[in-house]
Design a protein around this motif. Structure first.
Motif, PDB file in Angstrom:
ATOM      1  N   ILE A  14      12.695  -6.394   4.651  1.00 21.93           N
ATOM      2  CA  ILE A  14      11.347  -6.285   4.133  1.00 21.93           C
ATOM      3  C   ILE A  14      11.074  -7.415   3.148  1.00 21.93           C
ATOM      4  N   LYS A  26      11.194  -3.779  -4.373  1.00 19.56           N
ATOM      5  CA  LYS A  26      10.944  -3.332  -3.003  1.00 19.56           C
ATOM      6  C   LYS A  26       9.775  -2.362  -2.945  1.00 19.56           C
ATOM      7  N   GLU A  27       9.562  -1.591  -4.042  1.00 16.89           N
ATOM      8  CA  GLU A  27       8.417  -0.685  -4.068  1.00 16.89           C
ATOM      9  C   GLU A  27       7.110  -1.462  -4.040  1.00 16.89           C
ATOM     10  N   TYR A  30       6.611  -2.664  -0.413  1.00 13.42           N
ATOM     11  CA  TYR A  30       6.176  -1.574   0.459  1.00 13.42           C
ATOM     12  C   TYR A  30       4.708  -1.240   0.201  1.00 13.42           C
ATOM     13  N   ARG A 213       6.740   6.717   4.175  1.00  8.07           N
ATOM     14  CA  ARG A 213       7.943   5.948   4.536  1.00  8.07           C
ATOM     15  C   ARG A 213       7.578   4.726   5.381  1.00  8.07           C
ATOM     16  N   GLU A 215       8.181   1.784   4.969  1.00  5.09           N
ATOM     17  CA  GLU A 215       9.274   0.808   5.094  1.00  5.09           C
ATOM     18  C   GLU A 215      10.051   0.985   6.391  1.00  5.09           C
TER      19      GLU A 215
END
Length: 254
Positions: A14, A26-27, A30, A213, A215
């Protein structure tokens, strides 16, 4: 491959394929994929990368003939009305391709079903008219596995050597699983990778104001910049496809 390795793969995949600063968490990454871009922007990407057409043209694509697989979510998370809209939208997309394009379809809920094998436009459109709503769980893994084994690897499906193969998954969310069932996620990643290794491009249309979700969905397409599309609802998806000019061959028929 260990669970730790898969988690690292998830974050790295990602992180490397998304826009933004390397200092984003990463949040943050996303969350950026939860946004729904303007429909005009999505339309241009769909035309260029999925249909392989220049903007505002009814004519020739850039490269040789296509074999297209539509994978349509028919789970309980999608109403029958919205499922029917996705079918109509798929029918409309058929008329935006060149006439030597073939199409196949899979619908999935708890199980995946081959709606029809590869056919040219007229038969494909008629066959979509016979597709029915399933309901049940969202078993994306079964759908992708059916695309690989029953369509791409099975010459009885009508798939052609030398064609450019593309898979379009239209769904409202990730494969249904409990958060402890990491093996399901690993299997999903594996089958998506196998499809790409066969030379097929995988596109995902994620439908909904927010995707749980998300991701996990981002690991399915061939890339997250030109193969992953976000729309707020199925009506918006249909409307942007309606704005794409019908191929000149079909303009008097549809």
């Amino acid at each position: 491959m260990s669970n730790l390795t898969w988690r690292v793969l998830l974050i790295i995949t990602i992180g490397l394929t998304s826009e933004g600063s390397i200092w984003q968490t990463k949040e943050d990454v996303y969350e950026s994929f939860q946004k729904t871009p303007p429909l005009q922007e999505i339309k241009e990407y769909l035309m260029k990368y999925f249909l392989d057409r220049r903007d505002h043209t009814r004519g020739k694509r850039f490269i040789p003939y296509h074999d297209i697989i539509f994978i349509l979510d028919s789970s309980k998370f999608l109403s029958e009305e919205n499922f029917n809209l996705s079918v109509i939208t798929a029918q409309n997309l058929v008329t935006r391709f060149d006439p030597d394009t073939q199409f196949a379809s899979i619908i999935f809920g708890t199980n995946a079903t081959i709606s029809f094998n590869f056919h040219f436009a007229r038969v494909a459109i008629e066959s979509f008219g016979k597709v029915g709503y399933q309901g049940g769980k969202r078993n994306t893994f079964d759908a992708l596995q059916a695309a690989q084994n029953m369509l791409l690897l099975n010459h009885n499906s009508g798939v052609r050597d030398g064609s450019r193969k593309k898979v379009l998954l239209v769904t409202t969310g990730p494969c249904e699983r409990t958060l402890t069932e990491t093996i399901k996620l690993q299997r999903l990643i594996w089958v998506a990778m196998q499809i790409k290794n066969l030379g097929a491009e995988v596109f995902v249309v994620a439908v909904g104001n927010r995707i749980p979700r998300i991701e996990e969905l981002l690991l399915i397409p061939s890339s997250t910049d030109v193969h992953f599309y976000r729309v707020a609802n199925m009506t918006a998806f249909k409307s942007l496809v309606d704005e794409i000019p019908i191929h000149i061959v079909y303009q008097d028929d549809y």
